[in-house]
Design a protein around this motif. Structure first.
Motif, PDB file in Angstrom:
ATOM      1  N   ARG A 127       0.839  -1.204   0.000  1.00  0.00           N
ATOM      2  CA  ARG A 127       0.000   0.000   0.000  1.00  0.00           C
ATOM      3  C   ARG A 127       0.874   1.254   0.000  1.00  0.00           C
ATOM      4  O   ARG A 127       0.635   2.202  -0.762  1.00  0.00           O
ATOM      5  N   HIS A 128       1.887   1.267   0.844  1.00  0.00           N
ATOM      6  CA  HIS A 128       2.791   2.418   0.910  1.00  0.00           C
ATOM      7  C   HIS A 128       3.533   2.589  -0.418  1.00  0.00           C
ATOM      8  O   HIS A 128       3.633   3.712  -0.945  1.00  0.00           O
ATOM      9  N   LEU A 129       4.058   1.507  -0.977  1.00  0.00           N
ATOM     10  CA  LEU A 129       4.800   1.580  -2.226  1.00  0.00           C
ATOM     11  C   LEU A 129       3.914   2.085  -3.359  1.00  0.00           C
ATOM     12  O   LEU A 129       4.364   2.879  -4.204  1.00  0.00           O
ATOM     13  N   CYS A 130       2.668   1.657  -3.401  1.00  0.00           N
ATOM     14  CA  CYS A 130       1.727   2.144  -4.418  1.00  0.00           C
ATOM     15  C   CYS A 130       1.489   3.645  -4.265  1.00  0.00           C
ATOM     16  O   CYS A 130       1.402   4.378  -5.265  1.00  0.00           O
ATOM     17  N   ARG A 131       1.372   4.121  -3.034  1.00  0.00           N
ATOM     18  CA  ARG A 131       1.192   5.551  -2.801  1.00  0.00           C
ATOM     19  C   ARG A 131       2.435   6.328  -3.242  1.00  0.00           C
ATOM     20  O   ARG A 131       2.320   7.413  -3.822  1.00  0.00           O
ATOM     21  N   VAL A 132       3.598   5.786  -2.958  1.00  0.00           N
ATOM     22  CA  VAL A 132       4.840   6.441  -3.375  1.00  0.00           C
ATOM     23  C   VAL A 132       4.903   6.524  -4.895  1.00  0.00           C
ATOM     24  O   VAL A 132       5.154   7.593  -5.468  1.00  0.00           O
ATOM     25  N   ALA A 133       4.663   5.404  -5.580  1.00  0.00           N
ATOM     26  CA  ALA A 133       4.732   5.364  -7.048  1.00  0.00           C
ATOM     27  C   ALA A 133       3.672   6.244  -7.698  1.00  0.00           C
ATOM     28  O   ALA A 133       3.850   6.712  -8.826  1.00  0.00           O
TER      29      ALA A 133
ATOM     30  N   ILE B 263       7.738   8.074 -10.283  1.00  0.00           N
ATOM     31  CA  ILE B 263       7.517   6.752 -10.872  1.00  0.00           C
ATOM     32  C   ILE B 263       8.781   6.284 -11.587  1.00  0.00           C
ATOM     33  O   ILE B 263       9.150   5.098 -11.532  1.00  0.00           O
ATOM     34  N   GLY B 264       9.485   7.206 -12.232  1.00  0.00           N
ATOM     35  CA  GLY B 264      10.753   6.858 -12.867  1.00  0.00           C
ATOM     36  C   GLY B 264      11.814   6.478 -11.859  1.00  0.00           C
ATOM     37  O   GLY B 264      12.609   5.555 -12.084  1.00  0.00           O
ATOM     38  N   GLN B 265      11.818   7.172 -10.715  1.00  0.00           N
ATOM     39  CA  GLN B 265      12.791   6.861  -9.665  1.00  0.00           C
ATOM     40  C   GLN B 265      12.528   5.494  -9.045  1.00  0.00           C
ATOM     41  O   GLN B 265      13.471   4.755  -8.727  1.00  0.00           O
TER      42      GLN B 265
ATOM     43  N   GLY C  42       0.533   3.256 -10.055  1.00  0.00           N
ATOM     44  CA  GLY C  42       0.992   4.580 -10.457  1.00  0.00           C
ATOM     45  C   GLY C  42       0.414   4.999 -11.799  1.00  0.00           C
ATOM     46  O   GLY C  42      -0.025   6.146 -11.970  1.00  0.00           O
ATOM     47  N   LYS C  43       0.394   4.077 -12.728  1.00  0.00           N
ATOM     48  CA  LYS C  43      -0.162   4.366 -14.048  1.00  0.00           C
ATOM     49  C   LYS C  43      -1.660   4.649 -13.968  1.00  0.00           C
ATOM     50  O   LYS C  43      -2.164   5.591 -14.593  1.00  0.00           O
ATOM     51  N   ALA C  44      -2.378   3.857 -13.169  1.00  0.00           N
ATOM     52  CA  ALA C  44      -3.830   4.036 -13.048  1.00  0.00           C
ATOM     53  C   ALA C  44      -4.174   5.355 -12.383  1.00  0.00           C
ATOM     54  O   ALA C  44      -5.081   6.078 -12.830  1.00  0.00           O
TER      55      ALA C  44
END
Length: 410
Positions: free
Chosen positions: A109-115, A129-131, A160-162
């Motif tokens: 969940r955290h990683l999705c928020r970051v991305a 998202i590139g990082q 991130g894309k969505a």
């Protein structure tokens, strides 16, 4: 769940330990940062810690996060203590309060928020998202992620894309460099001479933002002169090495710096010498972590310093508008988290994991069809009920597969 699957799940603990602009000041983060040149060594060092089976390290100007799996039941912060002792001979126990930790699906969940740029200093910024992709790719080149982190990061890429395509959080081309330039434009006229040090995504974005806004008097400097000249050529400017930087400082009204250097690249003495020139003042925009420019003991009306901490204060009000888009974005993220959790619970059996993911997709699709006819409270009840129902349905094939596996062993 089969007994051997339960044991495997207990052994493979998915964890994150990190520090960011949310949890610590710029000064506090500087001493803990790992720059991009150190990352290969950091990955190898972390993998050498007993029990660690997978790792990806995300290091940006505003966050340092380690995503990892371990066969031990240690706390994430305890593993981080061991890492810094091995990597830097540094005891970070007095700084433990600066770090946040998460486990299992909370990591995803955290990683999705970051991305999705929902946890960024600049909400909706385009660089993160590139990082995240670069961090994952680097780890893959050293073969440090395993199946759990592969699955987690690909879930984050989809999220991130969505979020960017289906909500307004990522509207426009926001970036840390772009926001820093926005502040700068309020302070200096377009004819100002601007020196940019470092060649990377941040400095390239800053240069483009400046040039597009009418700031055409640019100079570039870098440890490698060729790279500075190559970037300068894009803006009809000159490039130099950092040797003899004092002369270039004396010619400019603005210094923008963002390198990956572990120490200052411009000393307090060099800044002081620049201030001896009475030409209306000097502005420093320091976007590096740790900071590139030492201004210790220097003050006065002729010097203005803008760093990431100043930028954070400037952005707090602007970010409020973007947060209105959080609810629909959170729904997109929860979709990915649910599918990851369904996979994680059955990942030791390829057949079951595929069934679990397909069940989860069907569950989400049917819930979406009912969403407009249900109140928020009813939606939550239906979500909880359907999750339990899917788990019970999966327990049937699990039971029969376990029996078949036992027979085969006999």
């Amino acid at each position: 769940m089969a007994e051997n699957q339960m044991e495997k799940t207990e052994r493979e603990n998915l964890l994150i330990c990190g520090i960011s602009h949310h949890s610590a000041s710029l000064a506090e983060r500087e001493q803990l940062q790992v720059n991009r040149h150190e990352l290969p060594k950091a990955l190898k060092t972390f993998m050498s810690i007993q029990g660690v089976t997978e790792v990806v390290i995300l290091s940006t100007c505003n966050r340092f996060e380690i995503y990892f799996c371990t066969t031990k039941n240690d706390r994430a912060i305890d593993v981080l203590y061991r890492f810094y002792r091995k990597f830097r001979k540094l005891d970070i126990r007095p700084l433990a309060h600066l770090f946040y930790t998460k486990h299992a699906s909370s990591v995803v969940r955290h990683l999705c928020r970051v991305a999705s740029a929902m946890d960024s200093l600049v909400l909706g910024e385009t660089q993160i998202i590139g990082q995240v992709r670069q961090a994952y790719s680097l780890a893959c080149s050293f073969k440090t992620p395993g199946k759990i982190l592969h699955k987690a990061f690909h879930a984050a890429f989809r999220a991130g894309k969505a979020v960017r395509s289906e909500t307004a959080i990522g509207a426009g081309q926001r970036s840390v460099a772009g926001e820093a330039v926005a502040i700068l434009r309020e302070k200096v006229p377009p004819e100002a001479m601007i020196l940019i040090t470092g060649v990377n995504q941040n400095t390239k974005l800053a240069a483009k933002c400046l040039y597009d806004a009418g700031y055409h008097n640019l100079m570039f400097a870098n440890r490698t002169k060729y790279k500075a000249e190559k970037l300068a050529a894009q803006f009809d400017a000159d490039g130099f090495s950092l040797d003899g930087i004092q002369d270039k400082l004396n010619q400019c009204q603005v210094l923008i710096s963002c390198t990956g250097a572990p120490d200052f690249i411009i000393s307090a003495d060099q800044v002081a010498k620049r201030l001896e020139i009475k030409d209306g003042g000097f502005v420093i925009v320091d976007m590096a972590v740790p900071r590139d420019v030492d201004t210790t003991g220097i003050s006065g009306k002729n010097l203005q310093v803008i760093d990431l901490q100043d930028l954070k204060n400037y952005l707090e009000l602007q970010n409020l508008q973007r947060k209105a888009q959080f609810p629909p974005a959170e729904q997109l993220i929860e979709r990915e988290v649910s599918m990851f959790q369904a996979w994680l619970e059955t990942c030791e059996d390829p057949v079951l994991s595929n069934i679990a993911e397909e069940f989860e997709q069907i569950r989400q699709k049917k819930l979406a069809e009912l969403a407009n006819d249900l109140s928020p409270e009813e939606q939550k009840k239906m979500d909880d009920f359907s999750r339990k129902l899917v788990r019970q349905m999966l327990s049937v094939p699990k039971k029969y597969l376990t029996v078949e596996q036992s027979r085969e062993k006999q």
